[in-house]
Every structure is written in C-alpha cells, then in structure tokens.
Design a protein around this motif. Structure first.
Motif, mmCIF file in Angstrom:
data_model
loop_
_atom_site.group_PDB
_atom_site.id
_atom_site.type_symbol
_atom_site.label_atom_id
_atom_site.label_comp_id
_atom_site.label_asym_id
_atom_site.label_seq_id
_atom_site.Cartn_x
_atom_site.Cartn_y
_atom_site.Cartn_z
ATOM 1 N N GLY A 1 9.990 20.297 -4.363
ATOM 2 C CA GLY A 1 11.125 19.545 -3.823
ATOM 3 C C GLY A 1 11.880 20.256 -2.717
ATOM 4 N N ALA A 2 11.498 21.491 -2.423
ATOM 5 C CA ALA A 2 12.227 22.227 -1.378
ATOM 6 C C ALA A 2 11.893 21.699 0.014
ATOM 7 N N ARG A 3 10.689 21.094 0.149
ATOM 8 C CA ARG A 3 10.328 20.560 1.464
ATOM 9 C C ARG A 3 10.044 19.070 1.354
ATOM 10 N N LYS A 4 10.311 18.368 2.450
ATOM 11 C CA LYS A 4 10.031 16.926 2.458
ATOM 12 C C LYS A 4 8.601 16.733 2.971
ATOM 13 N N VAL A 5 7.787 16.123 2.141
ATOM 14 C CA VAL A 5 6.377 15.970 2.500
ATOM 15 C C VAL A 5 5.965 14.509 2.355
ATOM 16 N N CYS A 6 5.201 14.037 3.330
ATOM 17 C CA CYS A 6 4.648 12.679 3.244
ATOM 18 C C CYS A 6 3.122 12.789 3.309
ATOM 19 N N LEU A 7 2.474 12.113 2.409
ATOM 20 C CA LEU A 7 1.008 12.094 2.376
ATOM 21 C C LEU A 7 0.545 10.742 2.916
ATOM 22 N N VAL A 8 -0.263 10.791 3.967
ATOM 23 C CA VAL A 8 -0.704 9.552 4.625
ATOM 24 C C VAL A 8 -2.182 9.336 4.320
ATOM 25 N N ASP A 9 -2.507 8.171 3.804
ATOM 26 C CA ASP A 9 -3.903 7.863 3.520
ATOM 27 C C ASP A 9 -4.510 7.152 4.724
ATOM 28 N N LEU A 10 -5.257 7.928 5.518
ATOM 29 C CA LEU A 10 -5.882 7.315 6.702
ATOM 30 C C LEU A 10 -7.347 6.973 6.455
ATOM 31 N N ASP A 11 -7.756 7.022 5.195
ATOM 32 C CA ASP A 11 -9.076 6.487 4.872
ATOM 33 C C ASP A 11 -8.842 4.986 4.690
ATOM 34 N N LEU A 12 -8.789 4.298 5.824
ATOM 35 C CA LEU A 12 -8.237 2.935 5.819
ATOM 36 C C LEU A 12 -9.109 1.932 5.075
ATOM 37 N N ALA A 13 -10.409 2.200 5.016
ATOM 38 C CA ALA A 13 -11.286 1.236 4.343
ATOM 39 C C ALA A 13 -11.301 1.477 2.832
ATOM 40 N N PHE A 14 -11.389 2.738 2.436
ATOM 41 C CA PHE A 14 -11.565 3.013 1.003
ATOM 42 C C PHE A 14 -10.591 4.074 0.501
ATOM 43 N N GLY A 15 -9.391 4.055 1.032
ATOM 44 C CA GLY A 15 -8.410 5.073 0.655
ATOM 45 C C GLY A 15 -8.115 5.063 -0.834
ATOM 46 N N ASP A 16 -8.043 6.258 -1.411
ATOM 47 C CA ASP A 16 -7.776 6.304 -2.850
ATOM 48 C C ASP A 16 -6.671 7.294 -3.208
ATOM 49 N N VAL A 17 -5.812 7.578 -2.245
ATOM 50 C CA VAL A 17 -4.684 8.466 -2.524
ATOM 51 C C VAL A 17 -3.777 7.839 -3.593
ATOM 52 N N ALA A 18 -3.475 6.565 -3.424
ATOM 53 C CA ALA A 18 -2.538 5.917 -4.351
ATOM 54 C C ALA A 18 -3.080 5.943 -5.778
ATOM 55 N N ILE A 19 -4.339 5.602 -5.924
ATOM 56 C CA ILE A 19 -4.911 5.548 -7.280
ATOM 57 C C ILE A 19 -5.009 6.966 -7.860
ATOM 58 N N THR A 20 -5.288 7.932 -6.996
ATOM 59 C CA THR A 20 -5.365 9.322 -7.450
ATOM 60 C C THR A 20 -4.020 9.777 -8.016
ATOM 61 N N LEU A 21 -2.943 9.244 -7.435
ATOM 62 C CA LEU A 21 -1.610 9.635 -7.902
ATOM 63 C C LEU A 21 -1.015 8.612 -8.868
ATOM 64 N N GLN A 22 -1.844 7.660 -9.259
ATOM 65 C CA GLN A 22 -1.384 6.587 -10.150
ATOM 66 C C GLN A 22 -0.165 5.876 -9.593
ATOM 67 N N LEU A 23 -0.245 5.545 -8.312
ATOM 68 C CA LEU A 23 0.839 4.794 -7.683
ATOM 69 C C LEU A 23 0.343 3.382 -7.418
ATOM 70 N N PHE A 24 1.281 2.444 -7.428
ATOM 71 C CA PHE A 24 0.912 1.057 -7.172
ATOM 72 C C PHE A 24 1.801 0.550 -6.042
ATOM 73 N N PRO A 25 1.413 0.901 -4.799
ATOM 74 C CA PRO A 25 2.306 0.619 -3.672
ATOM 75 C C PRO A 25 2.448 -0.877 -3.395
ATOM 76 N N SER A 26 3.661 -1.276 -3.073
ATOM 77 C CA SER A 26 3.848 -2.676 -2.697
ATOM 78 C C SER A 26 3.620 -2.837 -1.196
ATOM 79 N N HIS A 27 3.732 -1.718 -0.454
ATOM 80 C CA HIS A 27 3.521 -1.781 0.982
ATOM 81 C C HIS A 27 2.564 -0.667 1.409
ATOM 82 N N SER A 28 1.972 -0.860 2.563
ATOM 83 C CA SER A 28 1.065 0.166 3.070
ATOM 84 C C SER A 28 1.149 0.158 4.585
#
Ligand SMILES: Nc1ncnc2c1ncn2[C@@H]1O[C@H](COP(=O)(O)OP(=O)(O)OP(=O)(O)O)[C@@H](O)[C@H]1O
Ligand SMILES: [Mg+2]
Length: 393
Positions: free
Chosen positions: A157-184
């Motif tokens: 939490g000391a640094r602000k970090v954003c992870l961008v999934d640029l594997d646009l066809a088969f990106g699996d960052v969200a599922i890897t983190l068990q997130l269910f994004p409403s927007h992308s």
C-alpha cells in the motif's frame, strides 16, 4: 480545483465563494480522504473553521510527505500563536481568519502558484513508471509474473500501482485475481482524444491488496477497436495517477503491445528453459534493441528456472547475451495460489518466488541492486536439491 471542507453549510458556501469557481465542497471531513485519493491534480485543500483542529493537523501532516504539491489552508475563527506554531509544524501552508475572504483567496492563489512551480514547465507533476511484462511465447508465466510483480510493487500500500491487462483477446488478469470487473478498457474505445482521469478511474477495478486493475475486454471481438492511440492515451493518463503501471501483454508484437513497449520505462522479458522459447526471446530482444525500447532497462526473468531440461541459467545468459535478473522455480505452490485466486506473493510472502519477485520489484524501484541472481541461483538450486532428495527417498 480547490476542495473546501466544513460541516456548517453556510460557512461552506462562504468559503466556496472565496475560492475560484469550480471548487468542490465537502461537508464531512471523513469524505475528504477518499475524494483526494484519486485526484492527484488537486492543488489545495481548504479546511474550514468547524473542522476539528486535531483532524486538520493530522491530515496536513500526512499530506506533507505523501503529496507535497497539495497545500493545506487552515481557516480558523481565531488565529493565535499556538495554532500558528502547530500548523507550521504540521506543514499547513497558510492559516487565515474566517472573516477574511480576501486572505483565503490569496492563500489559494499562492497554493496554485506553488503547485504550478512544483509541476514544472511541462505540467507533469507525477510521472509513474511503466513496467511491461513481455514474452514472444505464450504460457511462459507472463500473467503470473505481472500480477505478482504488481503486488510486490505496491509494497503493502505504500505505492500506487495499476495493473493493465493488454492481452486484449484472452486477458486473464481479472480471473487470476478473482475480480469481476464491471468495466474494462473496452469502455474507453473511441476516447483517444478525450480520456481524462475521472473517466479512466471509472474503468478501474480495485483489488483488496491496494492494487487497481484495468481489465481486458470480456470478448475478443473488440480487439481491433482498442487502437494503439488509445493504449498510449490510457498509459499516459495512468502515469499521472499511479507510481507504477504494470502491463501484462499478449505473446505477440501487435499494435497495442508495441505501443505499450514504446511507452515503457522498464521491460521485464519472461523466458523459460526451452529452445523454441529462447530462440523467440532472442529475436524479441533484437527487436527491442532495434526499436530502442527501454535500453538499459530490460530485465530477464527466467521462469521455471529449475526445470531439469539440460539448460541452466548460465547457458541462457550466454544464448541471450544478458544477465538473468530474477529466477523463479517451478512450484506447485505458484500454480495452486493462482488457481485459488490469491497470487503467491499474497498467499505466501515467505515463498522463495515471492522473495525473488520482491527483489525484482526492488530493482525496478531503483533500490540498490544486490547480487540478486547469485542469491536466487542458490535458492533455485536448493529447491532442485530438495526435489532430488525427495525423489531419492
Ligand atoms: N513458476 C511456475 N511454477 C508453476 N506453475 C507456473 C509457474 N509460472 C506459471 N505457472 C503456471 O503456468 C500457467 C501459465 O501461466 P501464465 O498464464 O502466467 O502464462 P502466460 O505467459 O501469461 O500465458 P499466455 O501467453 O497464455 O497469456 C498458469 O497455470 C500458471 O499458474
Ligand atoms: Mg497471460
């Protein structure tokens, strides 16, 4: 634009009149912090006379180091020597009397001048670093490493970090983190010229471990509409809001990946111990060199570095002509942690891979580089030894 806090609505209205139009009023002090969290461009906070002095000083003290370009202006009914001294110690930029709107206007103007001076002529007050995790081969561990590296970079939490999934066809960052994004990123399509901070904020998904995620589209059919220009705009905007932006990529030099690489400050190249991967990584490294991408800031991450396949890290260094910056062993723990939706770094901070990834994060943040590879080599060797030992038994 200035943000003004006071629980008394009449006072709030008067204070808002003293600041430039467009100022934002907040009645409840505890709403201030979340408001500021995603607004790095806020240049002044005016704390009205009804804000508790202890709260005001504590907030100012925190902001003194965390966002020095944002000034705190304290408005008090009475300004005595004691208040002045405490305010000064807490880093308050100005203390003004509530009955003096001109003094408030002047203090806000001074705050703006300071902000502009700190931003510099280009206006880039905050320029986060872009770390792209790339490999020309699929399945080598890019996403696993990108996710864990991003978590390591947050430094709890000391640094602000954003992870961008640029594997646009088969990106699996969200599922890897068990997130269910409403927007992308899909929802930014067409905003090449208009994307701004608040809009981008609305597309991010928060991960509990102080990490924000810009997810890949849910369907690959929009891939072509996420243009290189849009990727560039997104990354530049994120630079203003985050300390680090980690980009996970598709295993190809497509338009979007090339754009990300163009913007990249630090490039992590993932390789494994197999000849086809190494051949392709070599070609990729030559391409990065030819395109002058992140010269001097390329880091070779050898994943599954202890696989017994007749090739070792030293051979890889010879083939690729660059040192290995991080060695990650093959480990069921890594795969199991990913499958459980809690990356190894969070699930098991003491794991040898977590340590190696924190070490790599340390290099990216400019911490003095320890003889990382040597230490990791020994650790990877230990695992290998342990495995051999288990086999013998
Ligand atoms: N060091 C490791 N030990 C064990 N399993 C691993 C390791 N690294 C990655 N894996 C596993 O390998 C699989 C592929 O990893 P990952 O999805 O990160 O690769 P990728 O390069 O992103 O793939 P793609 O190119 O398809 O996006 C995952 O199941 C992951 O859990
Ligand atoms: Mg992947």
């Amino acid at each position: 634009m200035p943000v003004v806090v006071d629980q008394d609505t009449e006072t709030l209205a008067l204070l808002l009149k003293a600041v430039p139009s467009g100022g934002h009023g907040i009645e409840f002090f505890d709403r201030l912090e979340p408001w500021l969290a995603n607004r790095p461009e806020e240049y002044v906070v005016v704390l009205g006379p009804h804000v508790d002095i202890a709260d005001a000083l504590s907030m100012s003290n925190g902001m003194r180091l965390s966002r020095p370009a944002t000034s705190v202006v304290l408005v008090r009914e009475d300004v005595d020597a004691m208040v002045l001294r405490e305010a000064m110690q807490a880093g308050v930029r100005d203390v003004v009397q509530s009955g003096d709107p001109d003094a408030i206007t002047d203090a806000v103007e001074r705050a703006y001048q300071l902000y502009v001076a700190l931003r510099g002529p280009g206006g880039a007050i905050h320029s986060g670093r872009i770390v792209t995790v790339f490999s020309p081969k699929g399945g080598v561990g890019k996403t696993t490493m990108a996710v864990n590296l991003a978590l390591a970079l947050t430094d709890r939490g000391a640094r602000k970090v954003c992870l961008v999934d640029l594997d646009l066809a088969f990106g699996d960052v969200a599922i890897t983190l068990q997130l269910f994004p409403s927007h992308s990123i899909e929802h930014a399509i067409g905003s090449e010229d208009s994307l701004d901070g608040p809009m981008l904020d609305s597309l991010l998904t928060r991960h509990p471990d102080s990490l924000m995620v810009l997810a890949a589209p849910s369907h690959p059919d929009v891939l072509d509409r996420v243009t290189g220009a849009l990727v560039s705009r997104v990354l530049r905007q994120l630079r203003e809001q985050f300390d680090f932006i980690v980009v996970d990529t598709a295993p190809a030099f497509d338009d979007q990946t090339l754009t990300a690489l163009d913007e990249t400050d630090e490039c992590v190249i993932v390789a494994t111990l197999d000849v086809p991967t190494l051949k392709n990584v070599k070609v990729a490294l030559e391409t990065l060199e030819a395109l002058n991408i992140a010269p001097g800031h390329r880091h070779l991450l050898l994943n599954r570095a202890d696989d017994q396949v007749g090739l070792g890290p030293e051979k890889v260094e010879t083939i690729l002509g660059m040192p290995v910056a991080a060695l990650i062993p093959t480990s069921l723990d890594i795969a199991a942690a990913t499958n459980a939706g809690t990356p190894i770094l969070a699930a098991n901070p003491g794991h040898v891979s977590s340590a190696a990834l924190r070490n790599l994060a340390g290099r990216l943040t400019g911490e003095p580089a320890a003889p990382v590879a040597a230490a990791d080599r020994r650790v990877a060797g230990d695992e290998r030894g342990a495995r051999r030992f288990r086999k013998r038994r």
